[in-house]
Design a protein around this motif. Structure first.
Motif, PDB file in Angstrom:
ATOM      1  N   SER A  89       0.846  -1.205   0.000  1.00 40.48           N
ATOM      2  CA  SER A  89       0.000   0.000   0.000  1.00 40.48           C
ATOM      3  C   SER A  89       0.874   1.245   0.000  1.00 40.48           C
ATOM      4  CB  SER A  89      -0.910   0.003   1.236  1.00 40.48           C
ATOM      5  OG  SER A  89      -1.802  -1.074   1.193  1.00 40.48           O
ATOM      6  N   ARG A 113       2.084   1.825  -3.463  1.00 44.04           N
ATOM      7  CA  ARG A 113       1.014   2.360  -4.312  1.00 44.04           C
ATOM      8  C   ARG A 113       0.793   3.856  -4.050  1.00 44.04           C
ATOM      9  NH1 ARG A 113      -4.219  -0.137  -4.139  1.00 44.04           N
ATOM     10  NH2 ARG A 113      -4.453   0.683  -6.256  1.00 44.04           N
ATOM     11  N   ASP A 124       1.193  -0.376 -10.965  1.00 40.33           N
ATOM     12  CA  ASP A 124       0.140  -0.369  -9.944  1.00 40.33           C
ATOM     13  C   ASP A 124      -0.597  -1.711  -9.933  1.00 40.33           C
ATOM     14  OD1 ASP A 124      -1.207   0.775  -7.892  1.00 40.33           O
ATOM     15  OD2 ASP A 124      -2.325   2.215  -9.081  1.00 40.33           O
TER      16      ASP A 124
END
Length: 335
Positions: free
Chosen positions: A228, A231, A312
């Motif tokens: 996360s 990202r 991604d």
């Protein structure tokens, strides 16, 4: 006179202390490997969310490795008693590798490096050529060996107090065999660290590190949560089209390489032999991390935002694969 201390092949080189420290250890024995396998399991993202993709290991500093003899000196005090060249050479003469922050903008080898101050590990000198031999992550972040002149080191050794407080002047050498504190691999700690990775737990409790809850350790993302964190960096890049930080991908690549070796040590055989399904998952994770690392480098050349979109998607796949892998490993090792 010329003297160069031996340097081996480091098992880890994502940061200067790892590359230098493990090069020293590998030049003498392999006794440090069980300590490495039992220590460098958990990772965390930095607290600079979005702007950085800086992932590091959660655990004790390599300076605390039981196979390393480490000596410390106050920089100002040492330089008040001896000139810089003689000081560095005195460490080498006594068998100590010299490690410190330097103002590397004064060192020609760093002319392409993006930093002004950085750590260098000096492992030797040559009086005739008036050169020191060093190692550092100075080639676009990659660990490499280099040469710095006496004149360059004499200028570069003077740094701001804030950097000196963090490292000071340190000397490393491999401990004599009879002085090494024996280390016994702890399988239960290893398994718990694998669980910490899955459940995003702060693993510093194993090394009695509560005193390190300072600014750089607050609000960090642990374990599988680093995906996360990555990202968030990719979202930042999509918005700004700035240079992408590739360091996180490199550390994950190194972490999985280390995981492969540590599992072989614990299982007594390759993971693919003991559990082909998990072996395939680990290979797939390593493959996708390598793809993303290459895409990152490609993006920094082309600035094509479509590459970031692909990355991604790969990160989402990685997160699920990695979670399944680590849960499977915990079940395998507890079974």
């Amino acid at each position: 006179m010329r003297k160069v201390l031996p340097m081996g092949n480091p098992i880890m080189d994502s940061y200067p202390s790892y590359g230098g420290g493990f090069s020293i250890l590998d030049a003498y024995t392999k006794e440090h490997l069980p300590w490495v396998y039992n220590t460098f399991v958990q990772v965390a993202g930095s607290n600079k969310r979005g702007q950085e993709n800086l992932i590091s290991y959660v655990g004790p500093d390599i300076f605390l490795c039981p196979m390393l003899d480490v000596t410390y000196l106050n920089r100002n005090l040492a330089l008040s008693m001896m000139d810089p060249i003689s000081l560095v050479k005195s460490f080498i003469e006594k068998g100590y590798y010299f490690y410190a922050y330097f103002q590397v903008e004064h060192v020609m080898a760093y002319k392409e490096a993006p930093f002004r101050i950085h750590e260098m590990l000096i492992c030797g000198y040559d009086d005739e050529r008036e050169e020191f031999y060093f190692a550092d992550n100075y080639k676009q972040g990659k660990y490499a060996h280099g040469v710095a002149s006496y004149a360059e080191v004499e200028k570069a050794i003077h740094v701001d107090a804030e950097f000196d407080d963090r490292v000071g002047l340190r000397g490393f050498k491999h401990k004599e065999h009879d002085k090494i504190v024996s280390f016994e691999f702890n399988k239960e700690v290893y398994i718990t660290l694998l669980e910490d990775y899955v459940y995003q737990r702060d693993s510093r409790r194993f090394w009695q590190m509560p005193g390190l809850v300072i600014s750089i350790y607050e609000n960090r993302t642990y374990g599988i949560g680093v995906y996360s964190y990555i990202r968030e960096h990719l979202d930042f890049i999509k918005r700004t089209n700035e240079h992408m930080d590739w360091r996180g991908f490199y550390v994950l690549k190194e972490q999985k390489k280390l995981l492969t070796k540590s599992l072989e040590y614990v299982l007594g055989d390759a993971l693919a032999v003991r559990n082909p399904v998990l072996g395939d998952k680990l290979n797939e994770v390593k493959k996708i991390i390598e793809i993303n690392l290459n895409l990152c480098l490609k993006y920094n050349i082309t600035r094509n935002v479509g590459i970031v979109e692909r990355m991604d998607k790969y990160v989402l796949i990685l997160e699920e694969l990695d979670r399944a892998l680590y849960l499977g490993l915990v079940n395998l090792l507890r079974g």
